[in-house]
Design a protein around this motif. Structure first.
Motif, PDB file in Angstrom:
ATOM      1  N   TYR A  62     -26.408  -7.514   9.728  1.00  0.00           N
ATOM      2  CA  TYR A  62     -26.777  -6.124   9.466  1.00  0.00           C
ATOM      3  C   TYR A  62     -26.569  -5.767   7.994  1.00  0.00           C
ATOM      4  O   TYR A  62     -25.644  -6.256   7.344  1.00  0.00           O
ATOM      5  N   ASP A 113     -33.189   4.794   7.231  1.00  0.00           N
ATOM      6  CA  ASP A 113     -34.243   5.551   6.549  1.00  0.00           C
ATOM      7  C   ASP A 113     -33.674   6.896   6.104  1.00  0.00           C
ATOM      8  O   ASP A 113     -33.303   7.730   6.929  1.00  0.00           O
ATOM      9  N   ASP A 129     -27.892   6.086  10.491  1.00  0.00           N
ATOM     10  CA  ASP A 129     -28.090   4.709  10.042  1.00  0.00           C
ATOM     11  C   ASP A 129     -27.639   3.714  11.102  1.00  0.00           C
ATOM     12  O   ASP A 129     -28.267   2.668  11.312  1.00  0.00           O
ATOM     13  N   ASN A 131     -30.254   3.636  13.858  1.00  0.00           N
ATOM     14  CA  ASN A 131     -31.430   2.874  13.433  1.00  0.00           C
ATOM     15  C   ASN A 131     -31.188   1.376  13.531  1.00  0.00           C
ATOM     16  O   ASN A 131     -32.056   0.618  13.985  1.00  0.00           O
ATOM     17  N   GLN A 132     -30.011   0.926  13.117  1.00  0.00           N
ATOM     18  CA  GLN A 132     -29.709  -0.498  13.181  1.00  0.00           C
ATOM     19  C   GLN A 132     -29.585  -0.969  14.631  1.00  0.00           C
ATOM     20  O   GLN A 132     -29.943  -2.108  14.956  1.00  0.00           O
ATOM     21  N   ASP A 145     -35.228   9.933   7.819  1.00  0.00           N
ATOM     22  CA  ASP A 145     -35.242   9.999   9.277  1.00  0.00           C
ATOM     23  C   ASP A 145     -35.060  11.452   9.721  1.00  0.00           C
ATOM     24  O   ASP A 145     -34.068  12.094   9.353  1.00  0.00           O
ATOM     25  N   GLU A 193     -32.005   5.726  21.971  1.00  0.00           N
ATOM     26  CA  GLU A 193     -32.539   6.907  21.288  1.00  0.00           C
ATOM     27  C   GLU A 193     -32.372   8.190  22.092  1.00  0.00           C
ATOM     28  O   GLU A 193     -32.940   9.214  21.727  1.00  0.00           O
ATOM     29  N   HIS A 211     -32.806  -1.922  15.634  1.00  0.00           N
ATOM     30  CA  HIS A 211     -33.361  -2.982  14.792  1.00  0.00           C
ATOM     31  C   HIS A 211     -34.330  -2.432  13.748  1.00  0.00           C
ATOM     32  O   HIS A 211     -35.363  -3.032  13.447  1.00  0.00           O
ATOM     33  N   ARG A 212     -33.954  -1.266  13.214  1.00  0.00           N
ATOM     34  CA  ARG A 212     -34.724  -0.681  12.114  1.00  0.00           C
ATOM     35  C   ARG A 212     -33.836  -0.573  10.881  1.00  0.00           C
ATOM     36  O   ARG A 212     -32.608  -0.491  10.977  1.00  0.00           O
ATOM     37  N   ILE A 213     -34.467  -0.526   9.719  1.00  0.00           N
ATOM     38  CA  ILE A 213     -33.742  -0.333   8.470  1.00  0.00           C
ATOM     39  C   ILE A 213     -33.389   1.148   8.332  1.00  0.00           C
ATOM     40  O   ILE A 213     -34.228   2.014   8.608  1.00  0.00           O
TER      41      ILE A 213
END
Length: 204
Positions: free
Chosen positions: A36, A106, A95, A98-99, A109, A132, A102-104
């Motif tokens: 990560y 943003d 953050d 998001n991780q 957001d 989510e 599996h997203r960076i």
């Protein structure tokens, strides 16, 4: 004035402080297939506390990080779920979420604006993904206590067995936050996974 900090409540592997640190500072937890990048603010939580949530833990699906079942929380199911609350910033929470998906992280957001304004209801569905659906599970020191889970309950999906490395991270967090011994950890896992012969793995 809306708070810029919240209590993030983990009922899964993030109960382990070093596992949480991989989402905050960056890194790869023992037994994981994923490294990560960390949060925009890499400051570790200034405080944490043990909590018990009024709902049930269950495992479903298949983790791309660990393999095997993924931990979810059903707020409406009867039981009690040991967890750990960390005091972090709203930005760090976004953050982290998001991780988990599996997203960076943003900086734009829209979830950050929602949290800074305060959730309009005790639940907020930020998207259709596994982690989510946000639930406010209480307040502490006048700050909201938030966790995230799947939109479905424990009776809506087949349950799957988690991998030992994943359970080892949960076990580490239970020992750290709640002071549990190995027998207590194994009994808890047997109750939520449904395998009496389940044994706790050891982190490498």
């Amino acid at each position: 004035m809306p708070a810029s900090e919240i209590w993030y409540v983990s009922y899964g592997s993030n109960m382990s402080r070093r596992r949480l640190g991989c989402y905050i500072e960056g890194g790869r937890p023992p037994g994981s297939a994923v490294t990560y990048g960390g949060a925009r603010d890499a400051t570790m939580p200034v405080a944490d506390l043990p909590v018990t949530l009024p709902g049930s833990l269950y495992f479903a699906g298949e983790s791309t990080t660990w393999g095997g079942g993924v931990a979810f929380y059903d707020h409406d199911a009867p039981s009690g779920t040991p967890a750990r609350a960390y005091r972090i910033t709203v930005g760090q929470f976004v953050d982290l979420a998001n991780q988990e998906m599996h997203r960076i992280p943003d900086p734009d957001d829209p979830l950050e604006e929602v949290l800074l304004a305060g959730l309009p209801d005790a639940r907020h569905r930020a998207g259709p993904g596994h982690y989510e659906t946000l639930i406010e599970v209480g307040r502490h020191e006048d700050l909201p206590m938030l966790t995230f889970t799947a939109p479905h309950g424990l009776d809506a999906v087949p349950h799957t067995r988690p991998e030992p490395a994943y359970l080892a991270m949960l076990a580490e967090g239970l020992r750290e936050a709640h002071g549990w011994d190995e027998a207590q950890v194994s009994d808890y896992f047997a109750s939520v996974v449904g395998h009496e012969d389940l044994r706790v793995g050891t982190p490498v």
